[in-house]
Write an enzyme that holds these catalytic residues in place. Structure first.
Site, PDB file in Angstrom:
ATOM      1  CB  THR A  88      -0.898   0.008   1.258  1.00 15.18           C
ATOM      2  OG1 THR A  88      -1.508   1.295   1.401  1.00 15.18           O
ATOM      3  CG2 THR A  88      -0.110  -0.271   2.540  1.00 15.18           C
TER       4      THR A  88
ATOM      5  CE1 TYR B  89      -3.692  -2.096   5.301  1.00 18.95           C
ATOM      6  CE2 TYR B  89      -3.421   0.185   4.622  1.00 18.95           C
ATOM      7  CZ  TYR B  89      -3.640  -1.140   4.300  1.00 18.95           C
ATOM      8  OH  TYR B  89      -3.794  -1.511   2.985  1.00 18.95           O
TER       9      TYR B  89
HETATM   10  N1  LIG Z   1      -8.833  -1.178  -1.240  1.00 16.30           N
HETATM   11  C1  LIG Z   1      -7.759  -0.368  -1.381  1.00 16.30           C
HETATM   12  O1  LIG Z   1      -7.863   0.781  -1.843  1.00 16.30           O
HETATM   13  C2  LIG Z   1      -6.385  -0.873  -1.001  1.00 16.30           C
HETATM   14  C3  LIG Z   1      -5.297  -0.004  -1.118  1.00 16.30           C
HETATM   15  C4  LIG Z   1      -4.029  -0.475  -0.788  1.00 16.30           C
HETATM   16  C5  LIG Z   1      -3.844  -1.791  -0.387  1.00 16.30           C
HETATM   17  N2  LIG Z   1      -4.931  -2.611  -0.269  1.00 16.30           N
HETATM   18  C6  LIG Z   1      -4.700  -3.998   0.167  1.00 16.30           C
HETATM   19  O2  LIG Z   1      -5.260  -4.857  -0.803  1.00 16.30           O
HETATM   20  C7  LIG Z   1      -5.746  -6.052  -0.208  1.00 16.30           C
HETATM   21  C8  LIG Z   1      -7.158  -6.306  -0.635  1.00 16.30           C
HETATM   22  O3  LIG Z   1      -7.965  -5.192  -0.272  1.00 16.30           O
HETATM   23  P1  LIG Z   1      -9.553  -5.270  -0.406  1.00 16.30           P
HETATM   24  O4  LIG Z   1     -10.048  -3.869  -0.410  1.00 16.30           O
HETATM   25  O5  LIG Z   1      -9.900  -6.190  -1.524  1.00 16.30           O
HETATM   26  O6  LIG Z   1      -9.904  -5.954   1.005  1.00 16.30           O
HETATM   27  P2  LIG Z   1     -11.092  -6.972   1.380  1.00 16.30           P
HETATM   28  O7  LIG Z   1     -11.286  -6.842   2.850  1.00 16.30           O
HETATM   29  O8  LIG Z   1     -12.254  -6.766   0.492  1.00 16.30           O
HETATM   30  O9  LIG Z   1     -10.448  -8.403   1.052  1.00 16.30           O
HETATM   31  C9  LIG Z   1      -9.591  -9.091   1.941  1.00 16.30           C
HETATM   32  C10 LIG Z   1      -9.979 -10.563   1.908  1.00 16.30           C
HETATM   33  O10 LIG Z   1      -9.067 -11.313   2.709  1.00 16.30           O
HETATM   34  C11 LIG Z   1      -9.786 -12.220   3.543  1.00 16.30           C
HETATM   35  N3  LIG Z   1      -8.936 -12.476   4.728  1.00 16.30           N
HETATM   36  C12 LIG Z   1      -8.465 -11.580   5.635  1.00 16.30           C
HETATM   37  N4  LIG Z   1      -7.691 -12.191   6.548  1.00 16.30           N
HETATM   38  C13 LIG Z   1      -7.643 -13.518   6.222  1.00 16.30           C
HETATM   39  C14 LIG Z   1      -6.986 -14.656   6.758  1.00 16.30           C
HETATM   40  N5  LIG Z   1      -6.234 -14.578   7.859  1.00 16.30           N
HETATM   41  N6  LIG Z   1      -7.168 -15.848   6.151  1.00 16.30           N
HETATM   42  C15 LIG Z   1      -7.950 -15.963   5.046  1.00 16.30           C
HETATM   43  N7  LIG Z   1      -8.591 -14.919   4.491  1.00 16.30           N
HETATM   44  C16 LIG Z   1      -8.450 -13.704   5.070  1.00 16.30           C
HETATM   45  C17 LIG Z   1     -11.100 -11.506   3.824  1.00 16.30           C
HETATM   46  O11 LIG Z   1     -12.157 -12.382   4.185  1.00 16.30           O
HETATM   47  C18 LIG Z   1     -11.366 -10.810   2.468  1.00 16.30           C
HETATM   48  O12 LIG Z   1     -12.096 -11.641   1.586  1.00 16.30           O
HETATM   49  C19 LIG Z   1      -5.562  -5.866   1.294  1.00 16.30           C
HETATM   50  O13 LIG Z   1      -4.371  -6.530   1.669  1.00 16.30           O
HETATM   51  C20 LIG Z   1      -5.404  -4.364   1.450  1.00 16.30           C
HETATM   52  O14 LIG Z   1      -4.633  -4.034   2.576  1.00 16.30           O
HETATM   53  C21 LIG Z   1      -6.203  -2.188  -0.570  1.00 16.30           C
END
Ligand SMILES: NC(=O)c1ccc[n+]([C@@H]2O[C@H](COP(=O)([O-])OP(=O)(O)OC[C@H]3O[C@@H](n4cnc5c(N)ncnc54)[C@H](O)[C@@H]3O)[C@@H](O)[C@H]2O)c1
Length: 328
Positions: A120, A144
């Site tokens: 991120t 985070y």
């Molecule tokens: N959305 C954004 O703008 C953004 C920006 C930068 C980084 N990210 C990173 O991208 C990734 C995805 O983001 P997102 O918005 O799709 O999040 P999200 O919460 O929609 O998806 C995360 C998924 O991981 C699963 N999960 C979490 N912990 C787990 C574990 N221990 N075992 C198994 N499954 C688990 C959750 O059930 C979920 O389906 C994350 O790592 C987030 O930090 C997102």
């Protein structure tokens, strides 16, 4: 055995993971989702099997590698609420570092030598220059971002110790939804600007709060780099392909290089949706830097990637369609 290479997608039931599964399937891979559904949705897993389970379950991860003949993995499975991370840092270190490291170690033990990780822009903290290149100092200002940076460090050392290549993609602001309406953003709680403004316009959510109008930016509101989730998903496909072809490990920003302020987004939303966004101005949110804009030239050069759907109009129209018609 199938000739379709299988990719293990941890977090494939989430917003970005599900979109990436669609892109992987379109590119000729079988996405196998491992997800504990803590923030994801079974209904989002449409392009390959869902294996419900946790990252920390080493035996399960290794059994999945054998069952599907997994060639590489993607790791989206993390917690990502900045405010919650400030209140409960242990939860973030436990999942985003502890569980993630257990997952990488299980993969290495099972002979999987390629992993793409969702990092991120929060690793940069408050940047001193814009756009931000990857070699900018990394001083996260919340747990985070710190947890994501810590796992990047773990990857580096795992790569030194084992035959293991990794790619950390530092996303800026993921936004938009699948143009076909098959998957989209359904976080609960939703902290992101664009889904919340869509809900405010549709009347399915409260009026938007703009967090601070006194930043050192042209209109006083924070500037971010919004990347359409389809373009982000494509970057993952390219990253997997590159690692499977023997590409080396590294860190890459994923953004457009264009910054938009909150007020510019509200203006674009009014134009695209044909209605003003109901909003009020509140205090600043802790941990929000004034501006985060990516220098993605490294990614473009290494992957041949370029965003094709990240104009504001497409992002807002796709996000609004999803919020109006969402299926989960
Ligand atoms: N959305 C954004 O703008 C953004 C920006 C930068 C980084 N990210 C990173 O991208 C990734 C995805 O983001 P997102 O918005 O799709 O999040 P999200 O919460 O929609 O998806 C995360 C998924 O991981 C699963 N999960 C979490 N912990 C787990 C574990 N221990 N075992 C198994 N499954 C688990 C959750 O059930 C979920 O389906 C994350 O790592 C987030 O930090 C997102």
């Amino acid at each position: 055995m199938s000739t379709t290479p299988a990719i293990l997608v941890a977090g494939g039931a989430g917003y970005i993971g599900a979109q990436t599964c669609k892109a992987l399937a379109a590119a000729g891979y079988l996405p196998v989702t491992l997800d504990n559904l803590s923030t994801g949705y079974a209904a989002a897993v449409k392009w390959g099997p869902l294996e419900q389970g946790d990252l920390r379950d080493r035996d399960r991860v290794q059994a999945l590698v054998a069952k599907y003949d997994i060639k590489a993995a993607l790791h989206f499975a993390a917690y990502s609420l900045v405010g919650e991370s400030v209140r409960d840092p242990a939860k973030y270190y436990d999942n985003n570092v502890g569980a993630a490291t257990a997952f990488a170690s299980a993969l290495i033990g099972a002979g999987v030598g390629a992993l793409v990780f969702s990092s991120t822009a929060a690793v940069y903290g408050t940047p001193s220059i814009s756009p931000i290149p990857e070699d900018h100092r990394t001083v996260p200002i919340n747990p985070y971002g710190a947890s994501k940076l810590a796992f990047e460090g773990a990857l580096r050392w795992l790569g030194e110790a084992h035959p293991f290549a990794w790619t950390a993609l530092r996303y800026f602001n993921a936004a938009g939804a699948d143009p076909d309406g098959e998957v989209g953003e359904s976080h609960d709680p939703e902290t992101h600007l664009i889904p919340n403004l869509c809900k405010a316009v549709l009347g399915t959510g409260p009026a938007l709060t703009v967090f601070g109008q006194d930043y050192d930016t042209p209109d006083g509101t924070p500037i971010r780099d919004y990347i359409h989730v389809v373009d982000l998903a494509e970057a993952h496909v390219l990253a997997i392909r590159r690692l499977l072809a023997g590409g080396d490990s590294g860190v890459f920003n994923v953004g457009t290089g264009e910054g938009c302020s909150v007020m510019q987004i509200l203006g674009a939303a009014e134009r695209v949706l044909g209605k003003p966004v109901p909003y009020s101005v509140g205090p600043r949110r802790a941990g929000d830097p004034p501006s985060l804009v990516a220098d993605s030239s490294r990614l473009k050069a290494a992957f041949g990637w370029k965003p094709v759907r990240s104009d504001l109009d497409s992002i807002i129209a796709d996000a609004a369609r999803w919020q109006a018609e969402r299926t989960y």
